[in-house]
Scaffold this motif. Sequence first.
Motif, PDB file in Angstrom:
ATOM      1  N   GLN A  56     -28.257  24.259 -44.895  1.00 29.32           N
ATOM      2  CA  GLN A  56     -28.076  22.877 -44.451  1.00 29.32           C
ATOM      3  C   GLN A  56     -26.708  22.331 -44.831  1.00 29.32           C
ATOM      4  N   SER A  57     -26.266  22.639 -46.040  1.00 33.38           N
ATOM      5  CA  SER A  57     -24.981  22.100 -46.481  1.00 33.38           C
ATOM      6  C   SER A  57     -23.803  22.726 -45.740  1.00 33.38           C
ATOM      7  N   LEU A  58     -23.984  23.940 -45.229  1.00 32.83           N
ATOM      8  CA  LEU A  58     -22.903  24.639 -44.520  1.00 32.83           C
ATOM      9  C   LEU A  58     -23.120  24.678 -43.014  1.00 32.83           C
ATOM     10  N   GLN A  59     -24.095  23.943 -42.533  1.00 33.23           N
ATOM     11  CA  GLN A  59     -24.492  24.046 -41.134  1.00 33.23           C
ATOM     12  C   GLN A  59     -23.347  23.779 -40.166  1.00 33.23           C
ATOM     13  N   ARG A  60     -22.551  22.763 -40.411  1.00 26.62           N
ATOM     14  CA  ARG A  60     -21.483  22.458 -39.450  1.00 26.62           C
ATOM     15  C   ARG A  60     -20.447  23.576 -39.372  1.00 26.62           C
ATOM     16  N   TYR A  61     -20.113  24.173 -40.514  1.00 24.31           N
ATOM     17  CA  TYR A  61     -19.181  25.307 -40.496  1.00 24.31           C
ATOM     18  C   TYR A  61     -19.800  26.511 -39.796  1.00 24.31           C
ATOM     19  N   ASN A  62     -21.043  26.801 -40.155  1.00 26.49           N
ATOM     20  CA  ASN A  62     -21.695  27.971 -39.570  1.00 26.49           C
ATOM     21  C   ASN A  62     -21.910  27.821 -38.068  1.00 26.49           C
ATOM     22  N   THR A  63     -22.174  26.606 -37.627  1.00 28.18           N
ATOM     23  CA  THR A  63     -22.308  26.362 -36.187  1.00 28.18           C
ATOM     24  C   THR A  63     -20.996  26.652 -35.484  1.00 28.18           C
ATOM     25  N   GLU A  64     -19.903  26.201 -36.053  1.00 34.54           N
ATOM     26  CA  GLU A  64     -18.586  26.443 -35.453  1.00 34.54           C
ATOM     27  C   GLU A  64     -18.229  27.931 -35.490  1.00 34.54           C
ATOM     28  N   ILE A  65     -18.528  28.590 -36.580  1.00 35.69           N
ATOM     29  CA  ILE A  65     -18.256  30.033 -36.670  1.00 35.69           C
ATOM     30  C   ILE A  65     -19.055  30.773 -35.600  1.00 35.69           C
ATOM     31  N   TYR A  66     -20.332  30.435 -35.473  1.00 34.40           N
ATOM     32  CA  TYR A  66     -21.180  31.086 -34.475  1.00 34.40           C
ATOM     33  C   TYR A  66     -20.600  30.887 -33.069  1.00 34.40           C
ATOM     34  N   LYS A  67     -20.246  29.663 -32.757  1.00 33.50           N
ATOM     35  CA  LYS A  67     -19.682  29.352 -31.435  1.00 33.50           C
ATOM     36  C   LYS A  67     -18.396  30.145 -31.199  1.00 33.50           C
ATOM     37  N   GLU A  68     -17.528  30.174 -32.179  1.00 36.69           N
ATOM     38  CA  GLU A  68     -16.243  30.875 -32.036  1.00 36.69           C
ATOM     39  C   GLU A  68     -16.436  32.385 -31.903  1.00 36.69           C
ATOM     40  N   ILE A  69     -17.421  32.942 -32.602  1.00 42.23           N
ATOM     41  CA  ILE A  69     -17.704  34.377 -32.477  1.00 42.23           C
ATOM     42  C   ILE A  69     -18.146  34.696 -31.051  1.00 42.23           C
ATOM     43  N   GLN A  70     -18.990  33.841 -30.483  1.00 41.42           N
ATOM     44  CA  GLN A  70     -19.442  34.058 -29.110  1.00 41.42           C
ATOM     45  C   GLN A  70     -18.277  33.962 -28.125  1.00 41.42           C
ATOM     46  N   LEU A  71     -17.426  32.979 -28.311  1.00 41.13           N
ATOM     47  CA  LEU A  71     -16.265  32.820 -27.438  1.00 41.13           C
ATOM     48  C   LEU A  71     -15.266  33.960 -27.620  1.00 41.13           C
ATOM     49  N   LEU A  72     -15.171  34.475 -28.833  1.00 44.40           N
ATOM     50  CA  LEU A  72     -14.280  35.601 -29.105  1.00 44.40           C
ATOM     51  C   LEU A  72     -14.684  36.813 -28.275  1.00 44.40           C
ATOM     52  N   GLU A  73     -15.977  37.034 -28.132  1.00 39.22           N
ATOM     53  CA  GLU A  73     -16.441  38.158 -27.320  1.00 39.22           C
ATOM     54  C   GLU A  73     -15.959  38.020 -25.875  1.00 39.22           C
ATOM     55  N   ALA A  74     -16.089  36.826 -25.324  1.00 40.61           N
ATOM     56  CA  ALA A  74     -15.634  36.588 -23.950  1.00 40.61           C
ATOM     57  C   ALA A  74     -14.116  36.765 -23.847  1.00 40.61           C
ATOM     58  N   ASP A  75     -13.393  36.273 -24.839  1.00 39.63           N
ATOM     59  CA  ASP A  75     -11.931  36.423 -24.841  1.00 39.63           C
ATOM     60  C   ASP A  75     -11.531  37.891 -24.882  1.00 39.63           C
ATOM     61  N   LEU A  76     -12.227  38.677 -25.694  1.00 45.23           N
ATOM     62  CA  LEU A  76     -11.913  40.105 -25.795  1.00 45.23           C
ATOM     63  C   LEU A  76     -12.133  40.811 -24.459  1.00 45.23           C
ATOM     64  N   MET A  77     -13.214  40.454 -23.786  1.00 44.45           N
ATOM     65  CA  MET A  77     -13.468  41.074 -22.475  1.00 44.45           C
ATOM     66  C   MET A  77     -12.384  40.688 -21.472  1.00 44.45           C
TER      67      MET A  77
END
Length: 112
Positions: A56-77
Amino acid sequence: MLPESSLRDYRTLLAAVGAIAQAIAAGDADEAKAQYQPLPSQFQILLAAMPPPLQQSLQRYNTEIYKEIQLLEADLMRWQIAKQAATQQARSQQIQQRCDRIASYIRAILES
């Protein structure tokens, strides 16, 4: 303060993101893909092992990391299929920026 296991896991993620950025800078698509492949599952395992109050205390960071990891996959492709040098260069810069953002979120967690 993060538990030692979480610190280790976040440092591992940080190293993987750095390795992806290095592979992109070197133009090595196979290495970038190899470094990216375990990243989403490593992150999910890290989150699953984290105590709920810490989640809960790290949720905002982890949400952003998760989103960026997903976008990174699309960028790599997109980077891999780019035909023109200018397009590939633009995609490379975009990936570098995304890796920098992920790294900055991880560093913020490690410093908290």
